[in-house]
Motif scaffolding. Structure first.
Motif, PDB file in Angstrom:
ATOM      1  N   PRO A 172       0.797  -1.231   0.000  1.00 33.52           N
ATOM      2  CA  PRO A 172       0.000   0.000   0.000  1.00 33.52           C
ATOM      3  C   PRO A 172       0.831   1.283   0.000  1.00 33.52           C
ATOM      4  O   PRO A 172       0.465   2.251  -0.679  1.00 33.52           O
ATOM      5  CB  PRO A 172      -0.832  -0.131   1.276  1.00 33.52           C
ATOM      6  N   LEU A 173       1.932   1.304   0.749  1.00 33.99           N
ATOM      7  CA  LEU A 173       2.745   2.519   0.782  1.00 33.99           C
ATOM      8  C   LEU A 173       3.387   2.782  -0.569  1.00 33.99           C
ATOM      9  O   LEU A 173       3.388   3.919  -1.061  1.00 33.99           O
ATOM     10  CB  LEU A 173       3.806   2.428   1.870  1.00 33.99           C
ATOM     11  N   ALA A 174       3.923   1.756  -1.194  1.00 34.71           N
ATOM     12  CA  ALA A 174       4.541   1.938  -2.510  1.00 34.71           C
ATOM     13  C   ALA A 174       3.520   2.440  -3.525  1.00 34.71           C
ATOM     14  O   ALA A 174       3.814   3.340  -4.326  1.00 34.71           O
ATOM     15  CB  ALA A 174       5.160   0.628  -2.984  1.00 34.71           C
ATOM     16  N   ALA A 175       2.320   1.870  -3.477  1.00 35.05           N
ATOM     17  CA  ALA A 175       1.268   2.309  -4.392  1.00 35.05           C
ATOM     18  C   ALA A 175       0.892   3.763  -4.131  1.00 35.05           C
ATOM     19  O   ALA A 175       0.647   4.534  -5.060  1.00 35.05           O
ATOM     20  CB  ALA A 175       0.047   1.417  -4.247  1.00 35.05           C
ATOM     21  N   THR A 176       0.867   4.141  -2.864  1.00 30.77           N
ATOM     22  CA  THR A 176       0.539   5.519  -2.507  1.00 30.77           C
ATOM     23  C   THR A 176       1.609   6.482  -2.998  1.00 30.77           C
ATOM     24  O   THR A 176       1.314   7.532  -3.574  1.00 30.77           O
ATOM     25  CB  THR A 176       0.379   5.649  -0.983  1.00 30.77           C
ATOM     26  N   LEU A 177       2.870   6.137  -2.791  1.00 28.86           N
ATOM     27  CA  LEU A 177       3.963   7.004  -3.217  1.00 28.86           C
ATOM     28  C   LEU A 177       4.000   7.175  -4.736  1.00 28.86           C
ATOM     29  O   LEU A 177       4.456   8.204  -5.245  1.00 28.86           O
ATOM     30  CB  LEU A 177       5.293   6.454  -2.717  1.00 28.86           C
ATOM     31  N   ALA A 178       3.517   6.177  -5.456  1.00 32.40           N
ATOM     32  CA  ALA A 178       3.514   6.237  -6.918  1.00 32.40           C
ATOM     33  C   ALA A 178       2.240   6.864  -7.468  1.00 32.40           C
ATOM     34  O   ALA A 178       2.116   7.052  -8.682  1.00 32.40           O
ATOM     35  CB  ALA A 178       3.681   4.831  -7.493  1.00 32.40           C
ATOM     36  N   THR A 179       1.299   7.225  -6.600  1.00 32.93           N
ATOM     37  CA  THR A 179       0.025   7.772  -7.043  1.00 32.93           C
ATOM     38  C   THR A 179       0.210   9.105  -7.740  1.00 32.93           C
ATOM     39  O   THR A 179       0.925   9.982  -7.253  1.00 32.93           O
ATOM     40  CB  THR A 179      -0.923   7.959  -5.840  1.00 32.93           C
ATOM     41  N   SER A 180      -0.443   9.251  -8.884  1.00 29.96           N
ATOM     42  CA  SER A 180      -0.465  10.515  -9.635  1.00 29.96           C
ATOM     43  C   SER A 180       0.920  10.998 -10.026  1.00 29.96           C
ATOM     44  O   SER A 180       1.113  12.180 -10.294  1.00 29.96           O
ATOM     45  CB  SER A 180      -1.190  11.610  -8.833  1.00 29.96           C
ATOM     46  N   HIS A 181       1.880  10.084 -10.077  1.00 27.60           N
ATOM     47  CA  HIS A 181       3.261  10.501 -10.371  1.00 27.60           C
ATOM     48  C   HIS A 181       3.361  11.177 -11.734  1.00 27.60           C
ATOM     49  O   HIS A 181       4.082  12.167 -11.900  1.00 27.60           O
ATOM     50  CB  HIS A 181       4.181   9.291 -10.318  1.00 27.60           C
ATOM     51  N   ALA A 183       0.525  12.171 -13.431  1.00 30.58           N
ATOM     52  CA  ALA A 183      -0.677  12.953 -13.707  1.00 30.58           C
ATOM     53  C   ALA A 183      -0.656  14.334 -13.071  1.00 30.58           C
ATOM     54  O   ALA A 183      -1.535  15.146 -13.329  1.00 30.58           O
ATOM     55  CB  ALA A 183      -1.907  12.188 -13.212  1.00 30.58           C
ATOM     56  N   THR A 184       0.300  14.631 -12.225  1.00 33.46           N
ATOM     57  CA  THR A 184       0.359  15.929 -11.575  1.00 33.46           C
ATOM     58  C   THR A 184       1.732  16.546 -11.774  1.00 33.46           C
ATOM     59  O   THR A 184       2.718  15.848 -11.989  1.00 33.46           O
ATOM     60  CB  THR A 184       0.107  15.812 -10.052  1.00 33.46           C
ATOM     61  N   PRO A 185       1.821  17.875 -11.689  1.00 34.56           N
ATOM     62  CA  PRO A 185       3.129  18.532 -11.845  1.00 34.56           C
ATOM     63  C   PRO A 185       4.033  18.329 -10.642  1.00 34.56           C
ATOM     64  O   PRO A 185       5.208  18.682 -10.692  1.00 34.56           O
ATOM     65  CB  PRO A 185       2.760  20.013 -11.994  1.00 34.56           C
ATOM     66  N   PHE A 186       3.494  17.755  -9.569  1.00 33.51           N
ATOM     67  CA  PHE A 186       4.277  17.594  -8.353  1.00 33.51           C
ATOM     68  C   PHE A 186       5.099  16.298  -8.340  1.00 33.51           C
ATOM     69  O   PHE A 186       5.954  16.109  -7.494  1.00 33.51           O
ATOM     70  CB  PHE A 186       3.362  17.633  -7.122  1.00 33.51           C
ATOM     71  N   GLY A 187       4.812  15.381  -9.266  1.00 36.19           N
ATOM     72  CA  GLY A 187       5.577  14.149  -9.353  1.00 36.19           C
ATOM     73  C   GLY A 187       5.607  13.385  -8.045  1.00 36.19           C
ATOM     74  O   GLY A 187       4.591  13.159  -7.409  1.00 36.19           O
ATOM     75  N   GLN A 188       6.813  13.004  -7.622  1.00 43.68           N
ATOM     76  CA  GLN A 188       6.985  12.231  -6.392  1.00 43.68           C
ATOM     77  C   GLN A 188       6.418  12.956  -5.182  1.00 43.68           C
ATOM     78  O   GLN A 188       5.905  12.339  -4.260  1.00 43.68           O
ATOM     79  CB  GLN A 188       8.472  11.925  -6.185  1.00 43.68           C
ATOM     80  N   ALA A 189       6.485  14.295  -5.176  1.00 43.26           N
ATOM     81  CA  ALA A 189       5.996  15.061  -4.035  1.00 43.26           C
ATOM     82  C   ALA A 189       4.518  14.808  -3.795  1.00 43.26           C
ATOM     83  O   ALA A 189       4.053  14.815  -2.653  1.00 43.26           O
ATOM     84  CB  ALA A 189       6.244  16.552  -4.246  1.00 43.26           C
ATOM     85  N   THR A 206      11.861   6.422  -2.907  1.00 39.46           N
ATOM     86  CA  THR A 206      11.416   6.912  -4.214  1.00 39.46           C
ATOM     87  C   THR A 206      11.014   5.722  -5.080  1.00 39.46           C
ATOM     88  O   THR A 206      11.808   4.793  -5.258  1.00 39.46           O
ATOM     89  CB  THR A 206      12.547   7.689  -4.915  1.00 39.46           C
ATOM     90  N   PRO A 207       9.783   5.709  -5.596  1.00 39.93           N
ATOM     91  CA  PRO A 207       9.361   4.568  -6.413  1.00 39.93           C
ATOM     92  C   PRO A 207      10.173   4.483  -7.702  1.00 39.93           C
ATOM     93  O   PRO A 207      10.365   5.477  -8.395  1.00 39.93           O
ATOM     94  CB  PRO A 207       7.883   4.847  -6.695  1.00 39.93           C
ATOM     95  N   GLY A 208      10.654   3.292  -8.007  1.00 40.89           N
ATOM     96  CA  GLY A 208      11.425   3.074  -9.223  1.00 40.89           C
ATOM     97  C   GLY A 208      10.537   2.870 -10.428  1.00 40.89           C
ATOM     98  O   GLY A 208       9.305   2.810 -10.322  1.00 40.89           O
TER      99      GLY A 208
END
Length: 251
Positions: A172-181, A183-189, A206-208
């Motif tokens: 779940p955490l990895a999926a959350t960190l990769a969410t909207s990577h 689709a948004t201008p914020f990327g990883q943030a 940082t998701p690979g």
């Protein structure tokens, strides 16, 4: 003309916002203050109370994207409210928010009319919170009814999405960190902000590329799983629903 899968993809953003925005609303805050609850205590007791009085592990099994310890603390901390009462209060928060946000929108009655057969005919398999919320009586007035139905559809997508995440081998955490990577201008943030909001302890990895690819595939799979849900609508109804929700979302 929108086919069922296109419909599933097109409505997920407005339903996600309009069907869930009430959870962090002034109406929810007022209930927390009245009953002496923390925001997440009301969230878990209210949202997951449709499961009945149960152990926190049961709640963790459906609140997939939250840390288990946070779920346990919030669920047990809110036990001053019985599960049934918490659901009633939370449902009324949903309705009240809908009346405030969409009370002047004439499209609500038609949104409710279109979503009701979608909700009634969808399979509950793999989506226990959807099944629980589908059983909660609907409001009679169009803004509250439409908002409540959007919440129920949102719970269905959420349950199926969680299944897709698990099937993809993502924690779940990895999926959350990769969410909207992408689709948004914020990327990883963006993923890190969501992880913090969900109370995952830092630091975050940082998701690979493999994780990002699997997370993107999960979104496609979720749209695939939601497509049959909207097959009860014909093409004209699907186009109408997309338009109504897009306009309502923009208000």
């Amino acid at each position: 003309m929108a086919d069922p899968r296109t419909t599933a993809a097109q409505v997920k953003a407005p339903i996600g916002q309009l069907g869930g925005g009430w959870m962090i609303s002034r109406e929810a805050k007022a209930v927390c203050e009245e009953y002496g609850l923390g925001p997440r205590e009301l969230y878990f007791r209210g949202r997951c109370g449709v499961l009945g009085e149960c152990d926190a592990d049961v709640v963790t099994s459906v609140a997939v994207f939250f840390p288990p310890q946070h779920v346990e603390e919030s669920w047990n901390g809110g036990r001053k409210l019985a599960a049934e009462q918490a659901v009633e209060l939370y449902a009324e928060v949903c309705r009240a928010w809908g009346r405030r946000k969409l009370g002047g929108y004439d499209g609500c009655a038609r949104i409710a009319e279109l979503l009701q057969p979608v909700v009634e005919q969808a399979s509950p398999v793999g989506a226990p919170l959807f099944a629980g919320w589908r059983a909660v009586p609907l409001a009679d007035d169009p803004p509250a009814r439409a908002t409540q139905l959007m919440h129920v559809v949102r719970e269905l997508r959420g349950g199926l999405h969680a299944n897709a995440v698990v099937a993809a081998g993502l924690d779940p955490l990895a999926a959350t960190l990769a969410t909207s990577h992408d689709a948004t201008p914020f990327g990883q943030a963006a993923g890190e902000m969501i992880a913090k909001f969900f109370q995952w302890p830092e630091p975050y990895a940082t998701p690979g590329p493999d994780v990002l690819a699997r997370r993107a595939a999960v979104e496609e799979t979720t749209d695939d799983l939601m497509a049959p849900v909207f097959s009860v609508l014909d093409d004209n109804e699907s186009d109408e629903l997309i338009g109504l929700l897009r306009f309502g979302h923009a208000r």
